[in-house]
Design an enzyme around this catalytic site. Structure first.
Site, PDB file in Angstrom:
ATOM      1  N   LYS A  16      38.910  40.713  42.717  1.00 52.20           N
ATOM      2  CA  LYS A  16      38.666  40.908  41.287  1.00 52.20           C
ATOM      3  C   LYS A  16      37.243  40.437  40.935  1.00 52.20           C
ATOM      4  CE  LYS A  16      39.877  38.147  38.058  1.00 52.20           C
ATOM      5  NZ  LYS A  16      40.430  37.262  37.082  1.00 52.20           N
ATOM      6  N   ASP A  69      42.625  42.354  36.274  1.00 54.47           N
ATOM      7  CA  ASP A  69      43.041  41.024  35.812  1.00 54.47           C
ATOM      8  C   ASP A  69      44.421  41.133  35.145  1.00 54.47           C
ATOM      9  OD1 ASP A  69      42.640  42.087  33.298  1.00 54.47           O
ATOM     10  OD2 ASP A  69      41.258  40.544  32.616  1.00 54.47           O
TER      11      ASP A  69
END
Ligand code: SF4
Length: 240
Positions: free
Chosen positions: A134, A152
């Site tokens: 991420k 997320d």
């Protein structure tokens, strides 16, 4: 392959792709200013800010980074930093000991293996301490202009609500969503989705009654559908 959203007829692959692109278009119209809410001026600053943003708001991160970036302008400065001094500056972002370990470890690895330059490839970024997929995608998409999806918690919740996937594994979600949208849209789509999650499609009580995606969302009704009630739930931002 057909997917089935709750209470709806099975949806063909073509219909799903069309619906996904329409959702992206409406989000683009709704959030024309969507962007990364972390402040940065180069890849190193964004990498550090993204490490700090774990379990912390972007607003809080943006309050500590001016001091941090001024004190440690280069990767080598973090690599040689006094741990307690870094901890003192970033304390308010939470998990400050682990984050200090990540920042100093990341900087030492960048100095040792990449000549002091933050690498611009996913395969290299994810080898750095404290840098997961991420974080790497945030840095690639926003500092290197390499398209990336930032999966997320907002992103995961919203694409599941959109009925695009039932997956809970972020890497699988990244691949599934990546196949629904053009590659050039990945980074900006991530911002739009995160903005929508922060402002309207909240985890507990999404403001369905004022949601511009209501007609396209199989989860419409998860939150109040009355306009007056939903209106009160909207958080206008900015969050940075
Ligand atoms: S209709 Fe409700 S659940 Fe669907 S995206 Fe909008 S706020 Fe979220």
């Amino acid at each position: 392959m057909a997917t089935k959203a709750a209470g709806r007829k099975p949806e063909t692959r073509l219909a799903l792709v069309r619906r996904a692109r329409k959702i992206n278009r409406i989000l683009a119209e709704t959030y024309p200013d969507a962007h990364c809410e972390l402040d940065f001026t180069n890849p190193l600053e964004l990498l550090v800010a993204t490490i700090l943003s774990a379990q912390c708001t972007d607003k809080r991160v943006n309050m500590v980074t001016p001091t941090l970036f001024a004190k440690y302008p280069a990767v080598a400065d973090y690599a040689a930093a006094d741990r307690s001094e870094v901890e003192d500056i970033i304390r308010s972002t939470g998990f400050f000991r682990a984050k200090t370990n990540s920042i100093i470890g990341m900087a030492q690895a960048v100095c040792e293996r990449y000549g002091g330059e933050v690498p611009g490839k996913l395969k290299d970024l994810v080898t750095l301490p404290g840098v997961g997929r991420k974080t790497a995608n945030v840095v690639l998409g926003n500092a290197f202009d390499v398209p990336g999806l930032t999966v997320d918690t907002h992103f995961q919740r919203l694409v599941r609500r959109f009925g695009w996937t039932d997956e809970t594994d972020p890497v699988k979600i990244e691949h599934i969503v990546g196949e629904l949208l053009p590659r050039r849209e990945w980074t900006i789509f991530s911002h739009r989705v995160i903005w929508h999650g922060r402002r309207i499609c909240h985890a507990r009580r999404p403001a369905c009654g004022v949601c511009p995606l209501a007609a396209l969302c199989p989860s419409y009704g998860t939150g109040p559908t009355s306009e007056a009630e939903a209106e009160k739930l909207v958080k206008p931002g900015p969050f940075s």
